[in-house]
Design a protein around this motif. Structure first.
Motif, PDB file in Angstrom:
ATOM      1  N   ALA A   1      -7.695  18.375   9.089  1.00  0.00           N
ATOM      2  CA  ALA A   1      -7.938  17.084   9.742  1.00  0.00           C
ATOM      3  C   ALA A   1      -9.302  17.067  10.406  1.00  0.00           C
ATOM      4  O   ALA A   1     -10.003  16.042  10.383  1.00  0.00           O
ATOM      5  CB  ALA A   1      -6.846  16.812  10.778  1.00  0.00           C
ATOM      6  N   ALA A   2      -9.710  18.201  10.994  1.00  0.00           N
ATOM      7  CA  ALA A   2     -11.029  18.270  11.615  1.00  0.00           C
ATOM      8  C   ALA A   2     -12.135  18.105  10.577  1.00  0.00           C
ATOM      9  O   ALA A   2     -13.162  17.467  10.840  1.00  0.00           O
ATOM     10  CB  ALA A   2     -11.185  19.607  12.355  1.00  0.00           C
ATOM     11  N   LEU A   3     -11.934  18.657   9.398  1.00  0.00           N
ATOM     12  CA  LEU A   3     -12.945  18.519   8.341  1.00  0.00           C
ATOM     13  C   LEU A   3     -13.045  17.080   7.850  1.00  0.00           C
ATOM     14  O   LEU A   3     -14.133  16.598   7.530  1.00  0.00           O
ATOM     15  CB  LEU A   3     -12.610  19.462   7.185  1.00  0.00           C
ATOM     16  CG  LEU A   3     -12.727  20.961   7.492  1.00  0.00           C
ATOM     17  CD1 LEU A   3     -12.297  21.782   6.288  1.00  0.00           C
ATOM     18  CD2 LEU A   3     -14.148  21.318   7.900  1.00  0.00           C
ATOM     19  N   VAL A   4     -11.902  16.387   7.760  1.00  0.00           N
ATOM     20  CA  VAL A   4     -11.934  14.977   7.354  1.00  0.00           C
ATOM     21  C   VAL A   4     -12.720  14.153   8.370  1.00  0.00           C
ATOM     22  O   VAL A   4     -13.592  13.350   8.004  1.00  0.00           O
ATOM     23  CB  VAL A   4     -10.494  14.438   7.207  1.00  0.00           C
ATOM     24  CG1 VAL A   4     -10.498  12.923   7.081  1.00  0.00           C
ATOM     25  CG2 VAL A   4      -9.818  15.059   5.997  1.00  0.00           C
ATOM     26  N   LEU A   5     -12.439  14.352   9.645  1.00  0.00           N
ATOM     27  CA  LEU A   5     -13.144  13.607  10.684  1.00  0.00           C
ATOM     28  C   LEU A   5     -14.622  13.995  10.717  1.00  0.00           C
ATOM     29  O   LEU A   5     -15.494  13.147  10.934  1.00  0.00           O
ATOM     30  CB  LEU A   5     -12.494  13.879  12.037  1.00  0.00           C
ATOM     31  CG  LEU A   5     -12.773  12.870  13.150  1.00  0.00           C
ATOM     32  CD1 LEU A   5     -12.322  11.480  12.755  1.00  0.00           C
ATOM     33  CD2 LEU A   5     -12.084  13.296  14.442  1.00  0.00           C
ATOM     34  N   GLY A   6     -14.918  15.273  10.488  1.00  0.00           N
ATOM     35  CA  GLY A   6     -16.311  15.697  10.448  1.00  0.00           C
ATOM     36  C   GLY A   6     -17.072  15.094   9.285  1.00  0.00           C
ATOM     37  O   GLY A   6     -18.247  14.726   9.420  1.00  0.00           O
ATOM     38  N   ALA A   7     -16.414  14.983   8.120  1.00  0.00           N
ATOM     39  CA  ALA A   7     -17.074  14.374   6.967  1.00  0.00           C
ATOM     40  C   ALA A   7     -17.406  12.911   7.229  1.00  0.00           C
ATOM     41  O   ALA A   7     -18.484  12.420   6.852  1.00  0.00           O
ATOM     42  CB  ALA A   7     -16.189  14.511   5.731  1.00  0.00           C
ATOM     43  N   HIS A   8     -16.487  12.201   7.873  1.00  0.00           N
ATOM     44  CA  HIS A   8     -16.784  10.809   8.231  1.00  0.00           C
ATOM     45  C   HIS A   8     -17.961  10.732   9.198  1.00  0.00           C
ATOM     46  O   HIS A   8     -18.850   9.876   9.049  1.00  0.00           O
ATOM     47  CB  HIS A   8     -15.551  10.159   8.850  1.00  0.00           C
ATOM     48  CG  HIS A   8     -15.808   8.795   9.399  1.00  0.00           C
ATOM     49  ND1 HIS A   8     -15.897   7.668   8.603  1.00  0.00           N
ATOM     50  CD2 HIS A   8     -16.022   8.370  10.676  1.00  0.00           C
ATOM     51  CE1 HIS A   8     -16.146   6.614   9.350  1.00  0.00           C
ATOM     52  NE2 HIS A   8     -16.223   7.006  10.614  1.00  0.00           N
ATOM     53  N   THR A   9     -17.988  11.619  10.174  1.00  0.00           N
ATOM     54  CA  THR A   9     -19.084  11.620  11.145  1.00  0.00           C
ATOM     55  C   THR A   9     -20.409  11.955  10.476  1.00  0.00           C
ATOM     56  O   THR A   9     -21.459  11.406  10.846  1.00  0.00           O
ATOM     57  CB  THR A   9     -18.783  12.641  12.260  1.00  0.00           C
ATOM     58  OG1 THR A   9     -17.504  12.343  12.830  1.00  0.00           O
ATOM     59  CG2 THR A   9     -19.842  12.599  13.342  1.00  0.00           C
ATOM     60  N   TYR A  10     -20.384  12.843   9.512  1.00  0.00           N
ATOM     61  CA  TYR A  10     -21.610  13.168   8.769  1.00  0.00           C
ATOM     62  C   TYR A  10     -22.196  11.909   8.138  1.00  0.00           C
ATOM     63  O   TYR A  10     -23.406  11.660   8.205  1.00  0.00           O
ATOM     64  CB  TYR A  10     -21.287  14.203   7.691  1.00  0.00           C
ATOM     65  CG  TYR A  10     -22.495  14.735   6.952  1.00  0.00           C
ATOM     66  CD1 TYR A  10     -23.033  15.972   7.269  1.00  0.00           C
ATOM     67  CD2 TYR A  10     -23.087  14.001   5.921  1.00  0.00           C
ATOM     68  CE1 TYR A  10     -24.137  16.465   6.591  1.00  0.00           C
ATOM     69  CE2 TYR A  10     -24.188  14.474   5.244  1.00  0.00           C
ATOM     70  CZ  TYR A  10     -24.716  15.722   5.579  1.00  0.00           C
ATOM     71  OH  TYR A  10     -25.819  16.189   4.924  1.00  0.00           O
ATOM     72  N   GLY A  11     -21.328  11.111   7.500  1.00  0.00           N
ATOM     73  CA  GLY A  11     -21.817   9.890   6.863  1.00  0.00           C
ATOM     74  C   GLY A  11     -22.372   8.895   7.859  1.00  0.00           C
ATOM     75  O   GLY A  11     -23.439   8.296   7.624  1.00  0.00           O
ATOM     76  N   VAL A  12     -21.692   8.702   8.989  1.00  0.00           N
ATOM     77  CA  VAL A  12     -22.182   7.761  10.002  1.00  0.00           C
ATOM     78  C   VAL A  12     -23.532   8.216  10.536  1.00  0.00           C
ATOM     79  O   VAL A  12     -24.455   7.401  10.722  1.00  0.00           O
ATOM     80  CB  VAL A  12     -21.155   7.637  11.147  1.00  0.00           C
ATOM     81  CG1 VAL A  12     -21.702   6.755  12.262  1.00  0.00           C
ATOM     82  CG2 VAL A  12     -19.850   7.049  10.618  1.00  0.00           C
ATOM     83  N   THR A  13     -23.692   9.510  10.766  1.00  0.00           N
ATOM     84  CA  THR A  13     -24.962  10.033  11.285  1.00  0.00           C
ATOM     85  C   THR A  13     -26.071   9.876  10.257  1.00  0.00           C
ATOM     86  O   THR A  13     -27.216   9.562  10.606  1.00  0.00           O
ATOM     87  CB  THR A  13     -24.803  11.506  11.668  1.00  0.00           C
ATOM     88  OG1 THR A  13     -23.682  11.654  12.551  1.00  0.00           O
ATOM     89  CG2 THR A  13     -26.045  12.021  12.367  1.00  0.00           C
TER      90      THR A  13
END
Length: 457
Positions: free
Chosen positions: A217-229
């Motif tokens: 779950a942390a990796l999913v949220l991190g991947a989304h944050t990567y895209g937003v950044t």
């Protein structure tokens, strides 16, 4: 008199802009989703992790504007520091105080939580002071968001372990282990169903090891944050079409990952397919799997014992021997109507053995994914929350790809920040905490309302 009241209000608004308070509502869901991923209800540990996350998040916001004050003087002179409403020293001081407060709250949740919070604080400061303008910037921001979710998981597990040790050592203290559901006795023990004995809860992994189930779950949220950044790197100048399109594809992939084959909590073995029909009792193995086991010619660990002759192949195809050793198409029961010679359908995949009337009956069919979704309220809620995630993040990204102007790019960044809330809610529901997911989703109207007054970017 009116002017005197207006000065504090203006300063308060300046600090709200500096700290981007409208984006605050995307933070509490990290700790809640982390607790859900390790099978814990929100409790004291979750509350401490939530407070630590909010402090560290706001520290990063203040430090971000302090580090970008020269750049903002050119690109965004209306920001609080370039406009002179907040001094650089005050912004840097606020970042330091908020960081210390976040670490202090994490320490109250236990040493493992403090370890994760220290890594999170170091990542935030490294991003704002150096990594932001490098190729490692999006990865650093993604790591920070992943660590934030792991902080919630670690705090929940640590608090549970501490409460259980306290409960085990207390003689009728009446304490209740934190974040753990279930009926309890006065001493905090878990009572087994029925007239069985009273036992203490089984020991669980604590600390950093116990938080490992939350890593997907942390990796999913991190991947989304990567895209937003990645999109936010173009919000002042615009001009990027490929980045919003790539992030849009990533958003769709993340939604598919959340809605992937249902496995309960992350990392657990998937359950067998449910079947329809009156003859079905529990999950039914696929005929091809039985056929493959029959073809296996050796025995050993993970290998089926060899089957010999036609009886073995018939058993592999799901045909049970009849009384007296009859074969499909024959009957060893006196007085029974024999099947026509050459009839093999009762021994083929997709057909069950003969029914009461002597005719073959189609075997139960695996239930479709849609059918299982409709029959499971938690799965249905996860589908709805994931749809809300796509609805929040995808349209602004598409608009920014079609017209990569600074306003539309900033809108895509804001949509990505707000989309974290339904994503966190979907992750919590997928982990088996639908009520927690709905509670997280309740933050969306607050975030949307405050975003109209204070920009989250």
């Amino acid at each position: 008199m009116a002017s005197g009241r207006g000065v504090p209000r203006q300063r308060l608004r300046a600090w709200a802009e500096l700290l981007r308070v409208s984006a605050l509502f995307s933070v509490p869901g990290d700790a809640v989703a982390g607790a859900a991923a390790v099978g814990r209800r929100p409790g004291r540990g979750t509350a401490l992790a939530m407070g630590a996350s909010l402090c560290l998040y706001e520290a990063g916001m203040a430090l971000n504007d302090w580090a970008d004050r020269d750049e903002d003087a050119v690109d965004r002179p209306h920001r609080p520091i370039p406009s002179g409403r907040i001094s650089p020293a005050a912004a840097l001081g606020a970042a330091g105080v908020l960081t210390a407060a976040g670490l202090a709250l994490a320490a109250r949740a236990g040493r493992p939580a403090l370890t994760v919070a220290t890594g999170l604080a170091a990542t935030v400061w490294a991003y704002d002071l150096h990594l932001k303008h490098t190729k490692a910037g999006p990865a650093a921001m993604a790591a920070a968001r992943s660590l934030d979710l792991l902080l919630g998981a670690t705090a929940a597990v640590t608090a549970t372990g501490t409460a259980r040790r306290t409960s085990a050592g207390a003689a009728g203290g009446g304490s209740r282990p934190d974040n753990v559901a279930g009926p309890r006795t006065a001493a905090g023990a878990l009572r087994t169903p029925g007239p069985g004995p009273v036992i203490l809860p089984p020991p669980t992994r604590g600390g950093l090891t116990g938080a490992l189930p939350a890593l997907p779950a942390a990796l999913v949220l991190g991947a989304h944050t990567y895209g937003v950044t990645a999109v936010s790197r173009h919000e002042t100048q615009g001009g990027s079409t490929g980045t919003p399109l790539a992030v849009l594809a990533t958003t769709a992939a993340l939604a598919a990952a959340v809605l992937g084959e249902w496995r309960g909590r992350w990392g657990q073995r998937p359950e067998g397919l449910a079947t329809r029909g009156p003859a079905s009792v529990g999950p039914a193995p696929h005929p091809e799997a039985s056929f493959a086991r029959a073809a296996d010619s050796g025995a050993g660990p993970g290998r089926a014992a060899p089957l010999e002759g036609i009886l073995g192949w018939a058993a592999a195809l799901g045909v049970t021997s009849q009384p007296g050793g009859g074969f499909p198409g024959q009957s060893a029961v006196p007085g029974a109507t024999p099947q026509p010679e050459g009839t093999l359908r009762s021994g083929l995949p997709g057909w069950a053995q003969a029914g009461p009337g002597g005719g073959a009956v189609p075997a139960p069919r695996p239930e479709s994914l849609l059918g299982r979704t409709v029959a499971d309220p938690t799965r249905l809620l996860t589908l709805a929350l994931t749809g809300a995630y796509l609805r929040t993040a995808a349209p602004p990204l598409l608009h920014a790809a079609l017209n990569p102007s600074p306003p539309l790019t900033q809108r895509a960044v804001g949509g990505g920040i707000r989309a974290m809330i339904p994503l966190q809610a979907a992750l919590a529901a997928r982990a088996g905490s639908p009520v927690t997911g709905l509670a997280v989703m309740g933050l969306v109207p607050l975030a949307r309302s405050l975003a109209r007054k204070v920009s989250p970017t």
